[in-house]
Structures are given as C-alpha cells and as structure tokens.
Write a protein that holds these residues in place. Structure first.
Motif, PDB file in Angstrom:
ATOM      1  N   UNK A 116     103.175   1.875   2.000  1.00 18.14           N
ATOM      2  CA  UNK A 116     103.223   2.214   3.414  1.00 18.14           C
ATOM      3  C   UNK A 116     104.057   3.465   3.587  1.00 18.14           C
ATOM      4  N   UNK A 117     103.678   4.287   4.551  1.00 16.37           N
ATOM      5  CA  UNK A 117     104.423   5.520   4.772  1.00 16.37           C
ATOM      6  C   UNK A 117     105.634   5.242   5.657  1.00 16.37           C
ATOM      7  N   UNK A 118     106.552   6.189   5.676  1.00 14.61           N
ATOM      8  CA  UNK A 118     107.726   6.057   6.527  1.00 14.61           C
ATOM      9  C   UNK A 118     107.342   5.964   7.995  1.00 14.61           C
ATOM     10  N   UNK A 119     106.281   6.689   8.374  1.00  9.00           N
ATOM     11  CA  UNK A 119     105.809   6.650   9.754  1.00  9.00           C
ATOM     12  C   UNK A 119     105.332   5.259  10.120  1.00  9.00           C
ATOM     13  N   UNK A 120     104.553   4.624   9.230  1.00  8.25           N
ATOM     14  CA  UNK A 120     104.084   3.264   9.475  1.00  8.25           C
ATOM     15  C   UNK A 120     105.257   2.302   9.563  1.00  8.25           C
ATOM     16  N   UNK A 121     106.233   2.471   8.695  1.00  8.43           N
ATOM     17  CA  UNK A 121     107.410   1.608   8.710  1.00  8.43           C
ATOM     18  C   UNK A 121     108.114   1.720  10.055  1.00  8.43           C
ATOM     19  N   UNK A 122     108.352   2.948  10.511  1.00  9.54           N
ATOM     20  CA  UNK A 122     109.031   3.156  11.787  1.00  9.54           C
ATOM     21  C   UNK A 122     108.231   2.580  12.943  1.00  9.54           C
ATOM     22  N   UNK A 123     106.913   2.754  12.914  1.00 16.52           N
ATOM     23  CA  UNK A 123     106.055   2.214  13.972  1.00 16.52           C
ATOM     24  C   UNK A 123     106.153   0.696  14.000  1.00 16.52           C
ATOM     25  N   UNK A 124     106.117   0.075  12.849  1.00 16.52           N
ATOM     26  CA  UNK A 124     106.197  -1.379  12.757  1.00 16.52           C
ATOM     27  C   UNK A 124     107.541  -1.886  13.258  1.00 16.52           C
ATOM     28  N   UNK A 125     108.611  -1.221  12.884  1.00 13.70           N
ATOM     29  CA  UNK A 125     109.946  -1.650  13.267  1.00 13.70           C
ATOM     30  C   UNK A 125     110.165  -1.465  14.764  1.00 13.70           C
ATOM     31  N   UNK A 126     109.688  -0.366  15.302  1.00 11.84           N
ATOM     32  CA  UNK A 126     109.831  -0.142  16.740  1.00 11.84           C
ATOM     33  C   UNK A 126     109.069  -1.198  17.538  1.00 11.84           C
TER      34      UNK A 126
END
Length: 75
Positions: A3-13
C-alpha cells in the motif's frame, strides 16, 4: 499487496473521521473496514497494528478503540 503512503493516510483519516462522529470505540472488523475502503484485510490489519504500536488505537475483537483521535487526523 503493498500500500502506498497516500492510501495509508486516506485509510487512517477515515478511521479518525469515524471516531469523530461515533463513540471512541468503532464496532467494525478488519474485514468490514477493508471492504469499506476497497482494500485487502491483510493490508488494513498491518496498518491498524502499526497504529496500535504508536499508541493511537487499541484493537479488540470486532472493534477499534480510538486513543488519540487528533494524532490520527494529523498523520
């Protein structure tokens, strides 16, 4: 599946937003969360475990307890 960092941030948000509109405990399984996010359960489980190690959440069977909502939003 990476998973990309962008996906990680989207999921966490999204988790932080759920915590804001719900109680500090979100009743959801890793599989349900993965389905909602369009991701694999294994990816979500890894991300959640990382947040638990950072003391931002605590994982329970069938639920996620938010410990640091503002910290999650700031990721």
């Amino acid at each position: 599946m990476a998973t990309s960092g962008t996906d990680f941030n989207k999921n966490i948000k999204l988790i932080a937003e759920l915590a804001k509109i719900n109680t500090p405990v979100i009743k959801i399984t890793h599989q349900e969360l993965a389905t909602e996010l369009g991701s694999a359960r294994e990816v979500i489980s890894r991300q959640l475990k990382e947040l638990e190690q950072k003391k931002m959440i605590h994982l329970h069977r069938g639920s996620i307890e938010i410990i640091d909502c503002s910290g999650l939003r700031n990721l």
